[in-house]
Every structure is written in structure tokens, then in C-alpha cells.
Design an enzyme around this catalytic site. Structure first.
Site, PDB file in Angstrom:
ATOM      1  CG  ASP A  81       5.695  -0.826   3.082  1.00 33.74           C
ATOM      2  OD1 ASP A  81       4.882  -0.076   3.647  1.00 33.74           O
ATOM      3  OD2 ASP A  81       6.021  -1.939   3.532  1.00 33.74           O
ATOM      4  CE  LYS A 130       3.631  -1.991   5.658  1.00 34.69           C
ATOM      5  NZ  LYS A 130       4.711  -2.973   5.777  1.00 34.69           N
ATOM      6  CB  CYS A 159       4.923  -5.251   2.658  1.00 40.04           C
ATOM      7  SG  CYS A 159       6.350  -5.304   3.777  1.00 40.04           S
TER       8      CYS A 159
END
Length: 222
Positions: A24, A129, A162
Site C-alpha cells: 500500500d 485489496k 495493513c
């Protein structure tokens, strides 16, 4: 068999079964005006790891090892974004709202893209995701099986959300997990420190941690 100097003890690996997962590193989290800043966070902390993360990625590329990039983002109709996620807190803007870089955390919008310095190279895998963990509602497990990966190196943001979630998911699936300490970051220094401690506690209960320099040295000598 190679070895990387790590905590709580050296991390053994076979190069043919090693992969890098970069979590990310997106404009909405790292750049000014994105979702991260709308939550009241200091994005400069995350910006500081971009050069180290790039060095780690380039090291894996130089050794011909697989690299997987993840992006947390949602469908334009928000059908994969539950209200409990979108409505939390009191941000200046919510997921799906218009922002300086397009609709926030929406697939295909400029803000959901990976920062230019870390852009995936041709052939590298990119996984979108909808959740915090990269295994949830994605083809990551099948991708890793196809690659023959059994040991994973992690980088990215944020450390306690995450990144840690994905490491725990991977640990439950039998992967050996190593986190690059200086290629991950949190908006909160104490959260990062606590996460690193939790990951390597009790004999690497979730995984190992190591510096980027030690990881690259291990690849070179492995």
C-alpha cells in the site's frame, strides 16, 4: 540456503522460494492531500521510507526475485467497502469522496496509485485489496503458490495495520515472514515500535525483522 541477520535470530531462506510484498505505498496514504492526511496524520513520516523501500525493491529486481505490490482500494460503487469502514472516525473526507487526487481510495483514481518512485516494473504483480489484509478477497494465496514462494519479505504502510494484518494472515498460512524495519512506517512512532516487538516476540511468533541493508546483504551472499 541463505541467511539474513535478523531479530530475534537469523532468518533462513532459499532464494528460489523468496518473494517481496510491498504493502500500500499509495499516494492517498503518503502524499499531502490524501486520505491519510484527511484523518489528521503527518504523512511526512511515511514519505521518509520511500527511498529505503525503493532500494529494497531494486535489490529484489537485481536478483530476479518476484515482487508483489498491493493497493488498498475499492470499486467505484463502494460495494466492497462496508459502512463500518467508510463511516469510522471524523475525517475531512471519506473513502469514495472527491479529493485532490480524485475519489479517495477508489480503483483507477490517481490517489489510489502507487507513488511514482515505487511504481511497479513491467511484469511485477499488482494486487488490489478491499481490506487491510492482502489475502482477504484477493488472489494473493494462489499467486504465491504459483510462484512457489514459501518465505516472504514485507515492506510498506502502515506497520500496525495493513502490514501487520497481512503478515499474520501469511503466518497462519505457513509462510516464514520477515519485515524490513526501515522500509515500513506508521503515522505513530509508538505503534511501529510496538508492532515490531509483537512480531518478533516469543521466538518470532509472527515473524522476523531486519534492516534493508541486512536483507540485501543476505541476498547477495545467499
Amino acid at each position: 540456503m541463505g541467511v539474513i541477520a535478523a531479530e530475534p535470530f537469523p532468518f533462513p531462506f532459499e532464494a528460489r522460494s523468496l518473494a517481496l510484498i510491498v504493502i500500500d505505498m499509495q499516494r492517498d496514504f503518503i502524499e499531502r492531500g490524501g486520505f491519510g492526511e484527511s484523518l489528521g496524520n503527518d504523512v511526512a513520516r511515511l514519505q521518509r521510507i520511500v527511498p529505503t523501500t525503493r532500494r529494497l525493491i531494486e535489490g529484489f529486481r537485481a536478483h530476479g526475485l518476484p515482487i508483489i505490490h498491493t493497493m488498498e482500494c475499492h470499486r467505484p460503487d463502494l460495494s466492497d467497502c462496508p459502512p463500518a469502514k467508510r463511516d469510522r472516525g471524523a475525517p475531512l473526507a471519506r473513502i469514495g469522496d472527491a479529493g485532490p487526487m480524485g475519489r479517495i481510495l477508489i480503483a483507477g483514481e490517481p490517489g489510489a496509485a502507487i507513488v511514482p518512485e515505487l511504481a511497479p516494473a513491467p511484469g511485477e504483480i499488482v494486487i488490489e485489496k478491499p481490506g487491510k489484509g492482502a489475502f482477504y478477497a484477493t488472489p494473493l494465496q494462489e499467486t504465491l503458490q504459483r510462484l512457489g514462494a514459501r518465505a516472504l519479505v514485507f515492506a510498506g504502510v502502515t506497520t500496525e495495520v495493513c502490514v501487520q494484518t497481512t503478515m499474520r494472515e501469511a503466518n497462519d498460512r505457513g509462510y516464514d515472514c520477515l519485515l524490513a524495519e526501515d522500509a515500513t512506517e506508521s503515522y505513530f512512532a509508538e505503534f511501529k515500535a510496538a508492532t515490531l516487538a509483537m512480531i518478533r516476540a516469543q521466538g518470532a511468533i509472527v515473524g522476523w525483522t531486519a534492516t534493508t541493508s541486512h536483507i540485501l546483504e543476505g541476498l547477495l551472499n545467499g
